[in-house]
Design an enzyme around this catalytic site. Structure first.
Site, PDB file in Angstrom:
ATOM      1  N   TRP A  73       0.806  -1.131  -0.129  1.00  0.00           N
ATOM      2  CA  TRP A  73       0.000  -0.073  -0.211  1.00  0.00           C
ATOM      3  C   TRP A  73       0.820   1.296   0.038  1.00  0.00           C
ATOM      4  O   TRP A  73       0.615   2.097  -0.814  1.00  0.00           O
ATOM      5  CB  TRP A  73      -0.715  -0.063   1.162  1.00  0.00           C
ATOM      6  CG  TRP A  73      -2.018   0.920   1.387  1.00  0.00           C
ATOM      7  CD1 TRP A  73      -2.383   1.782   0.425  1.00  0.00           C
ATOM      8  CD2 TRP A  73      -2.685   1.539   2.268  1.00  0.00           C
ATOM      9  NE1 TRP A  73      -3.404   2.515   0.622  1.00  0.00           N
ATOM     10  CE2 TRP A  73      -3.704   2.311   2.000  1.00  0.00           C
ATOM     11  CE3 TRP A  73      -2.779   0.995   3.852  1.00  0.00           C
ATOM     12  CZ2 TRP A  73      -4.458   3.012   3.037  1.00  0.00           C
ATOM     13  CZ3 TRP A  73      -3.467   1.425   4.751  1.00  0.00           C
ATOM     14  CH2 TRP A  73      -4.461   2.632   4.322  1.00  0.00           C
ATOM     15  N   HIS A 131      13.116  -4.629   3.782  1.00  0.00           N
ATOM     16  CA  HIS A 131      12.596  -5.059   5.125  1.00  0.00           C
ATOM     17  C   HIS A 131      13.899  -4.968   6.225  1.00  0.00           C
ATOM     18  O   HIS A 131      13.778  -5.535   7.221  1.00  0.00           O
ATOM     19  CB  HIS A 131      12.285  -6.494   5.288  1.00  0.00           C
ATOM     20  CG  HIS A 131      10.870  -6.514   4.479  1.00  0.00           C
ATOM     21  ND1 HIS A 131       9.838  -5.850   4.613  1.00  0.00           N
ATOM     22  CD2 HIS A 131      10.459  -7.575   3.334  1.00  0.00           C
ATOM     23  CE1 HIS A 131       8.646  -6.223   3.745  1.00  0.00           C
ATOM     24  NE2 HIS A 131       9.113  -7.274   3.006  1.00  0.00           N
ATOM     25  N   ARG A 286      -4.996  -9.659   0.056  1.00  0.00           N
ATOM     26  CA  ARG A 286      -5.700 -10.688   0.869  1.00  0.00           C
ATOM     27  C   ARG A 286      -7.154  -9.928   1.247  1.00  0.00           C
ATOM     28  O   ARG A 286      -8.147 -10.077   0.825  1.00  0.00           O
ATOM     29  CB  ARG A 286      -4.882 -11.481   1.938  1.00  0.00           C
ATOM     30  CG  ARG A 286      -5.609 -12.844   2.538  1.00  0.00           C
ATOM     31  CD  ARG A 286      -4.928 -13.273   3.662  1.00  0.00           C
ATOM     32  NE  ARG A 286      -4.913 -12.459   4.687  1.00  0.00           N
ATOM     33  CZ  ARG A 286      -5.659 -12.764   5.950  1.00  0.00           C
ATOM     34  NH1 ARG A 286      -6.500 -13.290   5.827  1.00  0.00           N
ATOM     35  NH2 ARG A 286      -5.523 -11.520   6.759  1.00  0.00           N
TER      36      ARG A 286
HETATM   37  P1  A3P Z   1      -3.900  -9.020   4.881  1.00  0.00           P
HETATM   38  O1  A3P Z   1      -3.105 -10.396   4.840  1.00  0.00           O
HETATM   39  O2  A3P Z   1      -4.202  -8.948   6.382  1.00  0.00           O
HETATM   40  O3  A3P Z   1      -5.115  -8.721   4.070  1.00  0.00           O
HETATM   41  P2  A3P Z   1       2.640  -6.116   2.743  1.00  0.00           P
HETATM   42  O4  A3P Z   1       2.302  -5.221   1.805  1.00  0.00           O
HETATM   43  O5  A3P Z   1       3.688  -5.591   3.892  1.00  0.00           O
HETATM   44  O6  A3P Z   1       3.287  -7.300   2.340  1.00  0.00           O
HETATM   45  O7  A3P Z   1       1.489  -6.281   3.658  1.00  0.00           O
HETATM   46  C1  A3P Z   1       0.119  -7.120   3.270  1.00  0.00           C
HETATM   47  C2  A3P Z   1      -0.928  -6.763   3.864  1.00  0.00           C
HETATM   48  O8  A3P Z   1      -1.529  -5.465   3.359  1.00  0.00           O
HETATM   49  C3  A3P Z   1      -2.005  -7.751   3.419  1.00  0.00           C
HETATM   50  O9  A3P Z   1      -2.896  -7.946   4.769  1.00  0.00           O
HETATM   51  C4  A3P Z   1      -2.779  -7.069   2.234  1.00  0.00           C
HETATM   52  O10 A3P Z   1      -4.184  -7.501   1.948  1.00  0.00           O
HETATM   53  C5  A3P Z   1      -2.787  -5.691   2.732  1.00  0.00           C
HETATM   54  N1  A3P Z   1      -2.907  -4.837   1.455  1.00  0.00           N
HETATM   55  C6  A3P Z   1      -2.326  -4.818   0.259  1.00  0.00           C
HETATM   56  N2  A3P Z   1      -2.587  -3.683  -0.441  1.00  0.00           N
HETATM   57  C7  A3P Z   1      -3.231  -2.940   0.402  1.00  0.00           C
HETATM   58  C8  A3P Z   1      -3.853  -1.649  -0.110  1.00  0.00           C
HETATM   59  N3  A3P Z   1      -3.693  -1.148  -1.104  1.00  0.00           N
HETATM   60  N4  A3P Z   1      -4.539  -1.194   0.771  1.00  0.00           N
HETATM   61  C9  A3P Z   1      -4.682  -1.662   2.281  1.00  0.00           C
HETATM   62  N5  A3P Z   1      -3.957  -3.002   2.550  1.00  0.00           N
HETATM   63  C10 A3P Z   1      -3.486  -3.524   1.630  1.00  0.00           C
END
Ligand code: A3P
Length: 320
Positions: A73, A131, A286
């Site tokens: 995000w 990370h 997700r």
């Molecule tokens: P969930 O598994 O709880 O749905 P990262 O990007 O650090 O890998 O984190 C992934 C998490 O951010 C996932 O959470 C994912 O669904 C969520 N995510 C991905 N894109 C997003 C967006 N545009 N806005 C909000 N959450 C998002």
């Protein structure tokens, strides 16, 4: 030159072979390096390379997180903010390209095994994600004037998100990790780039010490007040929104473009492939909610995680 790079990466693998090991989540092992647990062949070599060879530029911008805290995000938001005069919203690259290609991970993608892209050829301002924990950051990044954006998320949602993600991306021949085992390991700090708590605390404390360099964000705050937070991000990256941009809807357009619903349903993110990692792009989308842990963790598990957070964050001013 290729041989030299090969020699360097081989020397990293020799060091890694001597490190303390534990069971992995999506790799056979996790290795403990400078106090944190990493996945060999999926990023640890990249961190070693960065520590020795990475040269920052004053114009660089860094996005740092513990895995599954909202990196995808924030990548989309920063990329859109920084390039907002360059692209039109109707033909925006994020509509057709994975955000992870627009904003590469340094440790995991760019420098994963052999450096697959020469960072020197990327045009400034470079936007990089990683990370890497604060104490392991290359001096070249720590001592630069570049802004660092750190995104954090509550540990219960991180654990659930991490476990679901790792089970999707793990090689088929590796036995799955049960949620119970993943929970135990997470609590003990044995998770990719963990301990989660040390990762978050490292950047939290650094953000208090260097408030003009590190902006510490929370996934939950961004969900609750997206407008306020996107403005903070734009200001911190040195590209504040003008009154005109606020009034003509550009700010809202960025929020919509980067929203979970929009991104998740784009063809590129539904069926596209993340070539560097050999996974589908959809593994990064997700639920996108705050509090989904309630659907997965027992009360006991939640209590124990809360108790660890209470102990670890005590006196730091940090809370989730
Ligand atoms: P969930 O598994 O709880 O749905 P990262 O990007 O650090 O890998 O984190 C992934 C998490 O951010 C996932 O959470 C994912 O669904 C969520 N995510 C991905 N894109 C997003 C967006 N545009 N806005 C909000 N959450 C998002």
């Amino acid at each position: 030159e290729e041989e030299e790079i090969e020699r360097i990466y081989n020397s990293y693998r020799n060091i890694i072979a001597t490190l303390p090991r534990n069971r992995g989540w999506a790799t056979q092992h996790l290795c403990q390096y400078q106090g944190f647990w990493f996945q060999p062949l999926v990023g640890l070599e990249g961190i070693m390379w960065m520590q020795q060879h990475f040269i920052s530029r004053p114009t660089d911008v860094y996005l740092i997180s513990s895995p599954k805290s909202g990196t995808t995000w924030l990548k989309a938001l920063l990329f859109s903010i920084m390039n907002r005069t360059r692209y039109d919203f109707s033909t925006h690259p994020l509509l057709t390209t994975s955000v992870h290609e627009c904003v590469p991970f340094m440790d995991l993608d760019l420098f994963k095994t052999t450096p697959i892209a020469d960072p020197e050829v990327l045009s400034s301002p470079r936007l990089f994600a990683t990370h890497i924990p604060f104490t392991l950051l290359p001096d070249s990044i720590k001592n630069s004037s570049s802004p660092i954006f750190y995104i954090s998320r509550n540990p219960k949602d991180v654990l659930v998100s991490l476990w679901q993600f790792m089970m999707k991306v793990k090689p088929k021949d590796l036995p799955p990790l049960s949620l119970e085992d993943a929970f135990e390991m997470f609590c003990e700090g044995i998770s990719p780039c963990g301990s989660y708590w040390d990762h978050v605390l490292g950047y939290w404390k650094a953000s208090l010490e260097f408030p003009s360099k590190i902006l510490f964000l929370k996934y939950e705050d961004m969900k609750e007040e997206p407008l306020l937070n996107i403005k903070r991000v734009a200001e911190f990256v040195g590209r504040p929104f003008s009154l005109e941009e606020e009034e003509n809807g550009s700010v809202q357009e960025i929020l919509t473009l980067c929203s979970f619903e929009k991104m998740k349903n784009l063809e590129v993110n539904k069926n596209g492939f993340y070539r560097v990692r050999n996974t589908k792009n959809d593994v990064f989308f997700r639920e996108g909610k705050v509090g989904d842990w309630e659907n997965h963790l027992t009360n006991e598990m939640a209590k124990r995680l809360d108790e660890i957070s209470r102990q670890k964050f005590q006196g730091s001013g940090l809370m989730f």
